[in-house]
Design a protein around this motif. Structure first.
Motif, short mmCIF file in Angstrom:
data_model
loop_
_atom_site.label_atom_id
_atom_site.label_comp_id
_atom_site.label_asym_id
_atom_site.label_seq_id
_atom_site.Cartn_x
_atom_site.Cartn_y
_atom_site.Cartn_z
N HIS A 297 1.06 -0.79 0.06
CA HIS A 297 0.58 -0.01 0.19
C HIS A 297 1.07 1.29 -0.06
CE1 HIS A 297 -3.84 -2.79 0.27
NE2 HIS A 297 -3.19 -3.10 1.61
N GLY A 298 2.19 1.78 -0.75
CA GLY A 298 2.66 2.21 -0.85
C GLY A 298 3.23 3.52 0.21
N GLY A 299 3.61 2.00 1.29
CA GLY A 299 4.19 1.92 2.53
C GLY A 299 3.66 2.95 3.90
N ARG A 300 2.46 3.03 3.12
CA ARG A 300 1.00 2.89 4.49
C ARG A 300 0.46 1.64 5.14
NH1 ARG A 300 -3.49 7.25 1.27
NH2 ARG A 300 -2.62 5.67 -0.55
N ASP A 301 -0.55 1.61 5.92
CA ASP A 301 -1.11 0.40 6.60
C ASP A 301 -2.40 0.32 5.51
OD1 ASP A 301 0.43 0.54 8.40
OD2 ASP A 301 -1.05 0.79 10.52
N TYR A 302 -2.47 1.68 4.48
CA TYR A 302 -3.87 1.18 3.50
C TYR A 302 -3.78 1.95 2.71
CZ TYR A 302 -8.61 0.07 2.25
OH TYR A 302 -9.82 -0.39 1.63
N PHE A 306 -9.78 3.47 -5.22
CA PHE A 306 -9.83 2.29 -6.30
C PHE A 306 -9.23 1.39 -7.04
CE2 PHE A 306 -14.09 5.10 -5.63
CZ PHE A 306 -14.59 4.59 -4.27
N GLY A 307 -9.36 0.66 -8.01
CA GLY A 307 -8.86 0.12 -8.77
C GLY A 307 -6.96 -1.30 -7.97
N THR A 308 -6.63 -0.07 -7.24
CA THR A 308 -5.66 -0.70 -5.96
C THR A 308 -5.87 -1.22 -4.34
OG1 THR A 308 -5.03 1.54 -5.21
CG2 THR A 308 -3.73 0.60 -7.56
N ARG A 309 -6.81 -1.03 -3.57
CA ARG A 309 -6.96 -1.36 -2.73
C ARG A 309 -7.39 -2.80 -2.36
NH1 ARG A 309 -13.08 0.68 -1.33
NH2 ARG A 309 -14.82 0.33 -3.06
N GLN A 310 -8.11 -3.51 -3.08
CA GLN A 310 -8.41 -4.43 -3.40
C GLN A 310 -7.34 -5.83 -3.25
OE1 GLN A 310 -11.45 -5.72 -2.38
NE2 GLN A 310 -12.66 -4.45 -3.30
N LYS A 311 -6.00 -5.37 -4.13
CA LYS A 311 -5.38 -6.43 -4.89
C LYS A 311 -3.76 -5.77 -3.85
CE LYS A 311 -7.62 -9.70 -6.96
NZ LYS A 311 -8.74 -8.89 -7.26
N GLY A 312 -3.70 -4.47 -4.26
CA GLY A 312 -2.51 -3.73 -3.38
C GLY A 312 -1.10 -3.70 -4.84
N THR A 313 -0.32 -3.29 -4.48
CA THR A 313 1.04 -2.78 -5.46
C THR A 313 1.57 -3.49 -5.40
OG1 THR A 313 0.84 -1.03 -4.66
CG2 THR A 313 -0.42 -0.78 -5.88
N GLY A 314 2.88 -3.54 -5.91
CA GLY A 314 4.44 -3.30 -5.28
C GLY A 314 4.59 -4.81 -5.73
N ASN A 315 5.91 -5.76 -5.63
CA ASN A 315 6.08 -6.74 -5.75
C ASN A 315 5.75 -7.85 -5.29
OD1 ASN A 315 8.00 -5.68 -7.51
ND2 ASN A 315 9.89 -5.62 -5.30
N TYR A 316 5.57 -7.85 -3.93
CA TYR A 316 5.09 -8.64 -2.76
C TYR A 316 3.54 -8.86 -3.72
CZ TYR A 316 2.47 -11.41 0.62
OH TYR A 316 1.27 -12.20 1.35
N ALA A 317 2.34 -8.13 -3.59
CA ALA A 317 0.92 -8.09 -4.63
C ALA A 317 1.09 -8.72 -5.49
CB ALA A 317 0.27 -6.69 -4.79
#
Length: 359
Positions: A297-302, A306-317
């Motif tokens: 979540h871009g360094g945040r807890d959440y 829209f578009g990213t909140r369900q699946k997340g971003t970054g390498n782990y996601a």
């Protein structure tokens, strides 16, 4: 923290104030057992009737595949510590923590309201989702039977419906209704399976059906022709993420033909509730879990976008998404079109006072 240790049969271990409260109260042990007494009182389940003026909720979120939903209950005795609906209890000046799973609201006139809304001349039939917020088959449904009332109304109107639940035993009670929906091609069911480990389930979602019972539900729904989706949700880093493939495999063997997943979401007060749960149940890995959550979540807890909140971003996601795709292909999930439920059968049934048409 209000409750510093795990509580048997409850998910949350804290009683944080809602974000709209102007004051906070901290419980302090006076040495005479008063704190222990207050905890016991907090654990008692209380029910409140909620007289609603309407029953169908509407949304225009691009992240979810429906725009109409019905939630028979507010709050949920299942006690899933990760539930994204917890912060909604703040709107009624209650804590999203233990209050969410002990102070429950129900809509006794849900069936009556639904009948009225479906009869309205301006109503346009579109699929209704049941269980979008809190579980329609949580334990209090056994006696209140509000979800069943809603389903009976929808069946009379031949209205298409999607249902999502973890409450396997109670949904089995209504298999007669689902079989009739299935014969008309008017139903789909999603069964959420968070973990196959009963010990983990008892802490994450203490009052839900066991994984074996949910797999049995998938099997029974499939046998009566109901299309079933398994939701491996939420995927929580370093908590249940290692089970993704095994959950999908077990569900496919039980008869599920589609699958989905959602990464852990921590909106509003849920951030603190989940951190408290980690500290109580998994103190050795709490920091690592939250580090991976923040990476999504871009360094945040959440991240609520829209578009990213369900699946997340970054390498782990991205890794979870790739594992999901590969597993679905291996186990034959999501290989055929999901199809669209039929809305053409919708009809307004006559009431006892209506004049019958002449033949």
């Amino acid at each position: 923290m209000f409750v510093p240790k795990p509580l048997k049969g409850r998910g949350a271990v804290s009683l944080p104030k809602g974000r709209f409260e102007s004051r906070s109260v901290e419980a302090i042990d006076d040495g005479w057992g008063s704190l222990e007494d207050s905890v016991v009182e907090t654990l008692k389940t209380q029910l409140f009737a909620e007289k609603s003026k309407s029953i169908i909720s509407r949304n225009d979120s691009p992240d979810i595949g429906f725009d109409q939903s019905i939630n028979p209950y507010r709050g949920c005795a299942h006690g899933c510590v990760y539930c994204f609906a917890r912060p909604a209890h703040s709107y009624v000046n209650l804590s999203p923590g233990l209050d969410f799973e002990t102070k429950l609201f129900y809509k006794p006139n849900a069936g009556e309201l639904l009948d009225q809304e479906l009869r309205h001349k301006s109503y346009s039939c579109r699929v209704i989702q049941i269980g979008a917020n809190t579980d329609p088959y949580q334990p209090i449904e056994k006696d209140l039977r509000i979800t069943r009332d809603v389903l009976e109304v929808l069946l009379r109107f031949r209205h298409p419906v999607n249902v999502i639940t973890k409450g396997a035993a109670l949904m089995m009670r209504d298999l007669d209704l689902y079989e009739r929906f299935s014969e008309l091609g008017l139903v789909r069911v999603a069964v959420s399976v968070t973990s196959l480990d009963d010990a983990l389930k008892r802490t994450l979602e203490p009052r839900t059906s066991s994984a074996s019972m949910r797999l049995r539900l998938i099997r029974q729904l499939t046998e009566i022709g109901v299309p079933v989706t398994v939701m491996a949700a939420p995927m929580i880093p370093f908590v249940n993420d290692a089970e993704l493939e095994s959950i999908l495999e077990a569900a496919a063997e039980a008869g599920a033909r589609h699958a989905g997943y959602v990464m852990l979401r921590l909106p509003h007060e849920l951030k603190g509730i989940f951190r408290a749960w980690l500290d109580a149940h998994m103190p050795d890995r709490a920091a690592h879990v939250m580090s991976l959550v923040q990476q999504m979540h871009g360094g945040r807890d959440y991240n609520p976008e829209f578009g990213t909140r369900q699946k997340g971003t970054g390498n782990y996601a991205m890794l979870i998404a790739q594992r999901f795709r590969v597993a679905c292909k291996r186990f034959g999930l999501n290989q055929d079109p999901r199809g669209v439920l039929d809305t053409s059968q919708f009809r307004v049934p006559p009431t006892s006072g209506d004049q019958l048409s002449l033949i």
